[in-house]
Design a protein around this motif. Structure first.
Motif, PDB file in Angstrom:
ATOM      1  N   ARG A  26       0.836  -1.201   0.000  1.00 31.64           N
ATOM      2  CA  ARG A  26       0.000   0.000   0.000  1.00 31.64           C
ATOM      3  C   ARG A  26       0.871   1.251   0.000  1.00 31.64           C
ATOM      4  N   LEU A  27       0.337   2.286  -0.609  1.00 29.20           N
ATOM      5  CA  LEU A  27       1.011   3.573  -0.558  1.00 29.20           C
ATOM      6  C   LEU A  27       0.742   4.229   0.787  1.00 29.20           C
ATOM      7  N   ALA A  28       1.682   5.032   1.244  1.00 27.60           N
ATOM      8  CA  ALA A  28       1.537   5.715   2.529  1.00 27.60           C
ATOM      9  C   ALA A  28       0.364   6.688   2.503  1.00 27.60           C
ATOM     10  N   ASP A  29       0.131   7.303   1.358  1.00 25.80           N
ATOM     11  CA  ASP A  29      -0.955   8.265   1.209  1.00 25.80           C
ATOM     12  C   ASP A  29      -2.111   7.595   0.462  1.00 25.80           C
ATOM     13  N   PRO A  30      -3.216   7.289   1.146  1.00 25.54           N
ATOM     14  CA  PRO A  30      -4.332   6.594   0.492  1.00 25.54           C
ATOM     15  C   PRO A  30      -4.985   7.393  -0.642  1.00 25.54           C
ATOM     16  N   SER A  31      -4.731   8.694  -0.714  1.00 23.26           N
ATOM     17  CA  SER A  31      -5.304   9.499  -1.797  1.00 23.26           C
ATOM     18  C   SER A  31      -4.384   9.536  -3.027  1.00 23.26           C
ATOM     19  N   ASP A  32      -3.214   8.948  -2.912  1.00 18.81           N
ATOM     20  CA  ASP A  32      -2.244   8.902  -4.011  1.00 18.81           C
ATOM     21  C   ASP A  32      -2.681   7.840  -5.022  1.00 18.81           C
ATOM     22  N   ASP A  33      -2.609   8.162  -6.296  1.00 20.63           N
ATOM     23  CA  ASP A  33      -2.957   7.198  -7.338  1.00 20.63           C
ATOM     24  C   ASP A  33      -1.749   6.858  -8.217  1.00 20.63           C
ATOM     25  N   SER A  34      -0.560   6.962  -7.623  1.00 16.98           N
ATOM     26  CA  SER A  34       0.682   6.733  -8.369  1.00 16.98           C
ATOM     27  C   SER A  34       0.773   5.355  -8.998  1.00 16.98           C
ATOM     28  N   LEU A  35       0.172   4.358  -8.375  1.00 12.41           N
ATOM     29  CA  LEU A  35       0.321   3.005  -8.901  1.00 12.41           C
ATOM     30  C   LEU A  35      -0.364   2.849 -10.253  1.00 12.41           C
ATOM     31  N   VAL A  36      -1.545   3.416 -10.422  1.00 12.20           N
ATOM     32  CA  VAL A  36      -2.197   3.321 -11.724  1.00 12.20           C
ATOM     33  C   VAL A  36      -1.645   4.355 -12.709  1.00 12.20           C
ATOM     34  N   ARG A  37      -1.264   5.528 -12.213  1.00 16.53           N
ATOM     35  CA  ARG A  37      -0.662   6.533 -13.108  1.00 16.53           C
ATOM     36  C   ARG A  37       0.671   6.057 -13.656  1.00 16.53           C
ATOM     37  N   HIS A  38       1.390   5.268 -12.888  1.00 14.58           N
ATOM     38  CA  HIS A  38       2.715   4.785 -13.292  1.00 14.58           C
ATOM     39  C   HIS A  38       2.740   3.261 -13.332  1.00 14.58           C
ATOM     40  N   VAL A  39       1.669   2.670 -13.868  1.00 13.66           N
ATOM     41  CA  VAL A  39       1.548   1.217 -13.868  1.00 13.66           C
ATOM     42  C   VAL A  39       2.641   0.554 -14.706  1.00 13.66           C
ATOM     43  N   ARG A  40       3.092   1.188 -15.767  1.00 16.10           N
ATOM     44  CA  ARG A  40       4.173   0.607 -16.586  1.00 16.10           C
ATOM     45  C   ARG A  40       5.469   0.535 -15.790  1.00 16.10           C
ATOM     46  N   LEU A  41       5.767   1.584 -15.047  1.00 11.78           N
ATOM     47  CA  LEU A  41       6.949   1.575 -14.183  1.00 11.78           C
ATOM     48  C   LEU A  41       6.814   0.483 -13.131  1.00 11.78           C
ATOM     49  N   LEU A  42       5.655   0.382 -12.513  1.00 11.32           N
ATOM     50  CA  LEU A  42       5.425  -0.647 -11.501  1.00 11.32           C
ATOM     51  C   LEU A  42       5.615  -2.037 -12.109  1.00 11.32           C
ATOM     52  N   ARG A  43       5.093  -2.223 -13.290  1.00 14.59           N
ATOM     53  CA  ARG A  43       5.223  -3.507 -13.994  1.00 14.59           C
ATOM     54  C   ARG A  43       6.692  -3.851 -14.223  1.00 14.59           C
ATOM     55  N   ASP A  44       7.473  -2.858 -14.639  1.00 18.51           N
ATOM     56  CA  ASP A  44       8.902  -3.083 -14.859  1.00 18.51           C
ATOM     57  C   ASP A  44       9.623  -3.428 -13.560  1.00 18.51           C
ATOM     58  N   CYS A  45       9.233  -2.775 -12.469  1.00 21.52           N
ATOM     59  CA  CYS A  45       9.847  -3.057 -11.167  1.00 21.52           C
ATOM     60  C   CYS A  45       9.536  -4.481 -10.712  1.00 21.52           C
TER      61      CYS A  45
END
Length: 160
Positions: A26-45
């Motif tokens: 989970r992200l520290a900030d529940p209002s953050d949507d970084s995971l879907v905004r940067h899903v390609r980066l997450l996928r690469d990680c």
């Protein structure tokens, strides 16, 4: 009679066994949507971590502030925490214009019995429905339940 282990006799080596492990990040900030905004980066990680730690992914979902995975590790006692650490640190390192870690301090890691793995898969893939994001799990583009999303590459989280 007491059992005594000599310092010259090593402890028996535990046989390697594959194990399902459910991971929720989970992200520290529940209002953050970084995971879907940067899903390609997450996928690469995730793909980088898979290469290093040799695990496969049976189910995955990326929500705006949370990622859930059902992984199959060659040995649940070896690599699980290293794999999670690599995913998180690589994402933090490459996230544009962000200093420090975006991740919550605690990560949920559960070893799952083989018999329960199909239920956990359903639980993971239903997460967008429970979160009120879609009416049907297959409608969420960032999930292994989503069949129509174009995929890039062959490794990592099978999400758009």
């Amino acid at each position: 009679m007491s059992h005594h282990t000599s310092q010259f006799c090593p402890a028996p080596i535990r046989p390697v066994h594959s194990a399902y492990v459910a991971v929720t990040l989970r992200l520290a900030d529940p209002s953050d949507d970084s995971l879907v905004r940067h899903v390609r980066l997450l996928r690469d990680c995730v793909a980088l971590s898979q290469q290093r730690w040799g695990f496969s992914i049976d189910a995955a979902v990326v929500l705006p502030d949370e990622m859930q995975l059902l992984c199959l590790f060659p040995d649940a006692d070896f690599g699980t925490h290293g794999a999670i650490k690599l995913i998180c640190s690589a994402f933090d390192h490459h996230l544009p214009t962000h200093g420090g870690s975006v991740w919550a301090a605690e990560t949920e890691v559960l070893e799952i019995a083989d018999a329960v793995a199909p239920l956990r898969r359903e639980f993971i893939e239903a997460a967008p429905v429970r979160a009120g994001l879609v009416e049907s799990a297959g409608d969420w583009p960032y999930s292994s339940a989503h069949q129509g999303a174009a995929q890039s590459g062959e490794m990592g989280v099978a999400v758009a």
